[in-house]
Scaffold this active site. Structure first.
Site, PDB file in Angstrom:
ATOM      1  NE  ARG A   8       8.198  18.229  55.681  1.00 51.02           N
ATOM      2  CZ  ARG A   8       9.156  18.794  56.419  1.00 51.02           C
ATOM      3  NH1 ARG A   8      10.330  18.220  56.533  1.00 51.02           N
ATOM      4  NH2 ARG A   8       8.934  19.925  57.031  1.00 51.02           N
ATOM      5  N   GLY A  58       9.795  26.964  52.791  1.00 49.52           N
ATOM      6  CA  GLY A  58       9.224  25.627  52.822  1.00 49.52           C
ATOM      7  C   GLY A  58      10.080  24.672  53.627  1.00 49.52           C
ATOM      8  CB  CYS A  59      10.425  21.002  53.453  1.00 43.72           C
ATOM      9  SG  CYS A  59      11.490  19.695  54.089  1.00 43.72           S
ATOM     10  CG  PHE A  60      14.282  22.583  57.746  1.00 45.44           C
ATOM     11  CD1 PHE A  60      14.031  21.237  57.607  1.00 45.44           C
ATOM     12  CD2 PHE A  60      14.119  23.154  59.006  1.00 45.44           C
ATOM     13  CE1 PHE A  60      13.635  20.452  58.686  1.00 45.44           C
ATOM     14  CE2 PHE A  60      13.724  22.384  60.098  1.00 45.44           C
ATOM     15  CZ  PHE A  60      13.480  21.023  59.936  1.00 45.44           C
TER      16      PHE A  60
END
Length: 235
Positions: A8, A58-60
């Site tokens: 990412r 998880g991904c903010f």
């Protein structure tokens, strides 16, 4: 120590360099499906003023994007929780050894949306609470499912709700969300704030996060706000 950059991070850098198209994201799987779950039996009593809670899931980008569309939420800020101030940066947290989780600090009006309602959205839409130290394509303890409660009442409500959902077999696997001691929240870098709104065609957002906002609207139309509460609008 040499930083271990996630895919990412790499894709993020390439995107800002202008060399990545939307189609690249389609090799990274599909969005998690939301799960319709019952509201918590135990909730906080309504109170005046603002209240905060810190959610990690998880991904903010996606967690922030979901809560920015919830009526009664006054702000949702992406950041880091669980570690110390000196390691609260995207590059360090991505190494996975800081104790931090990517998290979102949600400030809300309890007279408009209860803490229990936020928990319901957190467990059913914002992330998959049965994945241990990962969320979708992202792996590592920095992507763990965790609640950093701001009070003993918040912790008790969350604990009771997890027990309720597990007893009802609301999910196909047990919930692995941890209830962790709150020892500070550190806002993430500016370019992470409002990322879903500012980059709606970014592959990761298209695949993993826009479906969550759509599922919020579908499952909880009475809670959904079309206009997000953005961090940068409040600056």
């Amino acid at each position: 120590m040499r930083a271990r950059f996630t895919w990412r991070q790499t894709l993020l850098g390439l995107t800002f360099a202008g060399v990545v198209g939307q189609c690249l994201g389609f090799s990274f799987g599909a969005a998690e499906e939301a799960v319709a779950i019952a509201p918590p039996i135990l909730d906080e009593a309504p109170k005046a003023g603002s209240e905060t809670v810190v959610f990690a899931g998880g991904c903010f980008w996606g967690v922030q994007g979901v809560f920015q569309h919830v009526k009664g939420v006054k702000s949702a800020v992406s950041g880091y929780a669980g570690g110390t101030a000196d390691s609260a940066s995207y590059e360090r947290v991505s190494e996975g050894d800081t104790g931090h989780a990517e998290a979102v600090k949600v400030t809300f009006d309890p007279t408009q949306v209860s803490y229990g309602s936020l928990l319901q959205i957190y467990f059913s839409v914002a992330h998959n609470p049965t994945e241990l130290n990962r969320q979708g394509p992202d792996t590592g303890p920095q992507y763990r499912s965790a609640i950093f409660a701001q009070s003993t009442e918040q912790r008790a409500v969350a604990q009771a709700y997890i027990a309720q959902l597990d007893a009802a077999h609301a999910f196909s696997k047990p919930i692995v969300t941890t209830l962790e001691t709150y020892n500070g929240f550190y806002p993430a870098e500016d370019y992470h704030q409002d990322f879903l709104t500012e980059h709606p065609t970014y592959p990761y957002i298209v695949i993993n996060d826009l479906p969550k906002v759509a599922q919020l609207k579908q499952l909880y139309p009475e809670r959904y706000s079309h206009k997000p509460v953005l961090v940068k609008e409040g600056l």
